[in-house]
Design a protein around this motif. Structure first.
Motif, PDB file in Angstrom:
ATOM      1  N   GLY A  11       0.839  -1.191   0.000  1.00 54.70           N
ATOM      2  CA  GLY A  11       0.000   0.000   0.000  1.00 54.70           C
ATOM      3  C   GLY A  11       0.878   1.247   0.000  1.00 54.70           C
ATOM      4  O   GLY A  11       1.833   1.335   0.757  1.00 54.70           O
ATOM      5  N   ASP A  92      -8.333  -4.504   2.209  1.00 57.68           N
ATOM      6  CA  ASP A  92      -7.426  -3.359   2.299  1.00 57.68           C
ATOM      7  C   ASP A  92      -7.566  -2.434   1.096  1.00 57.68           C
ATOM      8  O   ASP A  92      -7.849  -2.877  -0.022  1.00 57.68           O
ATOM      9  CB  ASP A  92      -5.973  -3.830   2.398  1.00 57.68           C
ATOM     10  N   ASP A  94      -5.370  -1.040  -0.699  1.00 55.22           N
ATOM     11  CA  ASP A  94      -4.504  -1.362  -1.841  1.00 55.22           C
ATOM     12  C   ASP A  94      -5.004  -2.559  -2.641  1.00 55.22           C
ATOM     13  O   ASP A  94      -4.496  -2.817  -3.728  1.00 55.22           O
ATOM     14  CB  ASP A  94      -3.041  -1.566  -1.403  1.00 55.22           C
ATOM     15  N   HIS A 276       4.189  -7.340  -2.561  1.00 53.43           N
ATOM     16  CA  HIS A 276       3.666  -6.457  -1.514  1.00 53.43           C
ATOM     17  C   HIS A 276       4.836  -5.933  -0.669  1.00 53.43           C
ATOM     18  O   HIS A 276       4.866  -6.032   0.552  1.00 53.43           O
ATOM     19  CB  HIS A 276       2.632  -7.198  -0.636  1.00 53.43           C
TER      20      HIS A 276
HETATM   21 MN    MN Z   1      -1.408  -3.823   1.779  1.00 48.19          MN
END
Ligand code: MN
Ligand code: MLT
Ligand code: ZN
Length: 310
Positions: A11, A92, A94, A276
Motif C-alpha cells: 500500500g 485493504d 490497496d 507487496h
Molecule cells: Mn497492503
C-alpha cells in the motif's frame, strides 16, 4: 498458465506520495538499483487471453495500460476487456479500490470471502459496479471453486484459505480486544490451479506468520508469491515513518528467527517470490546487503511486469 505481477509494492507504492525515506528519495532521484513499483496485484490466465486479477489496486488503470494482454481487443468489440474476473484477498485499500477503475458497464465477476463481500456491499461507491453487470460471488474457505467470467469458465480453479492476519486498517475496532475485530475470512491466501495440467501456485500478499496449516499447505509447492512487506519488524519505527511494527500491521518480516526466510527454509518450495514490498524495505535497493541475504536464501524480489509461465 500465464502469471504477471501487475504491482509489486505494498500500500502506497514506491515511491509513496508522502514519504521522504531514503528508499523513496532514491527511487524518485532515479538512482541505480532502485525501481518504481505500483501497488499490490497479480494477473493470471490459463490461455494468455482471458485474465483474472488477483486483487485490484488503486494503480490498476496504469497497470492495465502497461500490460498489452490486458488491453481491449477490437476484434471482440468496441468495448471489450480481457479481464473476466477479480479475486480479492482482503478488504485493504490497496487491494479493493482498483475495482472502481473497472466501471463503464463492463462485465466481470468479483470473488471474495463473505467478510470482504460485506465490505464492498456496505461501501456504496462500489455500487458503480452494477450487480447485474458485475456479479459478486462469495468464496468458501478451503474448497476449490471454478473461476468464471461473463462467458463462462476460465479453466482455472481458486482455493481460498485463511491465513493469520488482520482486519483492514479502516475497520479496526480497538473495543474488540487485541484482534481489533479480526475474524476468519478477513485475510486469505489463494491457490490458483489449472486442473487440465495440474500446474498450481500460491498467492499470499498479506500474512502475519506461518502457522502449522499454512506450512503443511505450502510444503513442496512449485511457486509461491508471498508477503515481503518489511525486512525487519521495527523498520518503520527506526526510520521515523510510523509507530507500528510489522506484527501490529499483520505482516510477517523477511528476516529474523520468526521471519519468512527462516519459516520457508524447511518447506522445499521450488520458487519463492516476494511481493507487496513496502517502500521502507531495504531489499528494494538492489545493492543492499539485505537484498543479497534474501536472494542467497533463494528468494526472488518481484517487480512490476514480471512474468512467469507454469
Ligand atoms: Mn497492503
Ligand atoms: C497493509 O497491507 O497492511 C495495508 O495495505 C495497509 C493500509 O491499508 O494502508
Ligand atoms: Zn518511503
Amino acid at each position: 498458465m500465464h502469471i504477471r505481477i501487475l504491482g509489486s509494492g505494498a500500500g502506497g507504492g514506491f515511491p509513496q506520495w508522502n514519504c521522504a525515506c531514503p528508499n523513496c528519495e532514491a527511487v524518485r532521484a532515479g538512482n541505480a538499483g532502485f525501481r518504481r513499483r505500483t501497488q499490490s496485484s497479480l494477473a493470471v490466465s490459463r490461455n494468455g487471453e482471458d485474465w483474472v486479477l488477483l486483487n485490484a489496486s488503486p494503480d490498476l488503470r496504469e497497470q492495465i495500460a502497461a500490460a498489452p494482454a490486458l488491453n481491449p481487443n477490437r476484434a471482440k468489440g468496441m468495448r471489450h476487456s480481457p479481464i473476466h474476473a477479480a479475486v480479492l484477498t482482503n478488504g485493504d485499500v490497496d487491494h479493493i479500490t482498483g475495482l472502481i477503475h473497472l466501471r463503464e458497464v463492463q462485465p466481470f465477476t468479483v470473488f471474495a470471502t463473505g467478510r470482504v463481500q460485506h465490505v464492498l456491499a456496505t461501501n456504496s461507491v462500489f455500487n458503480i459496479l452494477a450487480k447485474d453487470v458485475v456479479p459478486r460471488r462469495t468464496l468458501p474457505l478451503d474448497a476449490p471453486v471454478a473461476l468464471t467470467g461473463p462467458d463462462g469458465e476460465l479453466g482455472l480453479t481458486v482455493t481460498a484459505f485463511p491465513v493469520p492476519g488482520k482486519i483492514a486498517l479502516y475497520l479496526e475496532d480497538a473495543s474488540k480486544g487485541a484482534g481489533l475485530g479480526t475474524e476468519v475470512g478477513d485475510t486469505i491466501g489463494l491457490e490458483i490451479r489449472d486442473p487440465a495440467t495440474g500446474a498450481a501456485f500460491f498467492y499470499i500478499p498479506g500474512c502475519a506468520r506461518l502457522d502449522d496449516p499454512l506450512r503443511a499447505r505450502l510444503h513442496g509447492a512449485r511457486l509461491v508469491f508471498f508477503d515481503g512487506t518489511l525486512f525487519t519488524d521495527d523498520e518503520m519505527i527506526r526510520l521515523g515513518l510510523m509507530q507500528k511494527t510489522g506484527d501490529r500491521m499483520g505482516h510477517i518480516s523477511i528476516s529474523g528467527p520468526n521471519g519468512s526466510i527462516a519459516a520457508f527454509e524447511p518447506l522445499g518450495v521450488t520458487r519463492k517470490v516476494y511481493i507487496h514490498i513496502n517502500n521502507s524495505n531495504p531489499v528494494l535497493d538492489e545493492n543492499s546487503p539485505e537484498r543479497k541475504t534474501a536472494e542467497t536464501a533463494g528468494w526472488e524480489i518481484g517487480y512490476d511486469g514480471m512474468e512467469v509461465r507454469l
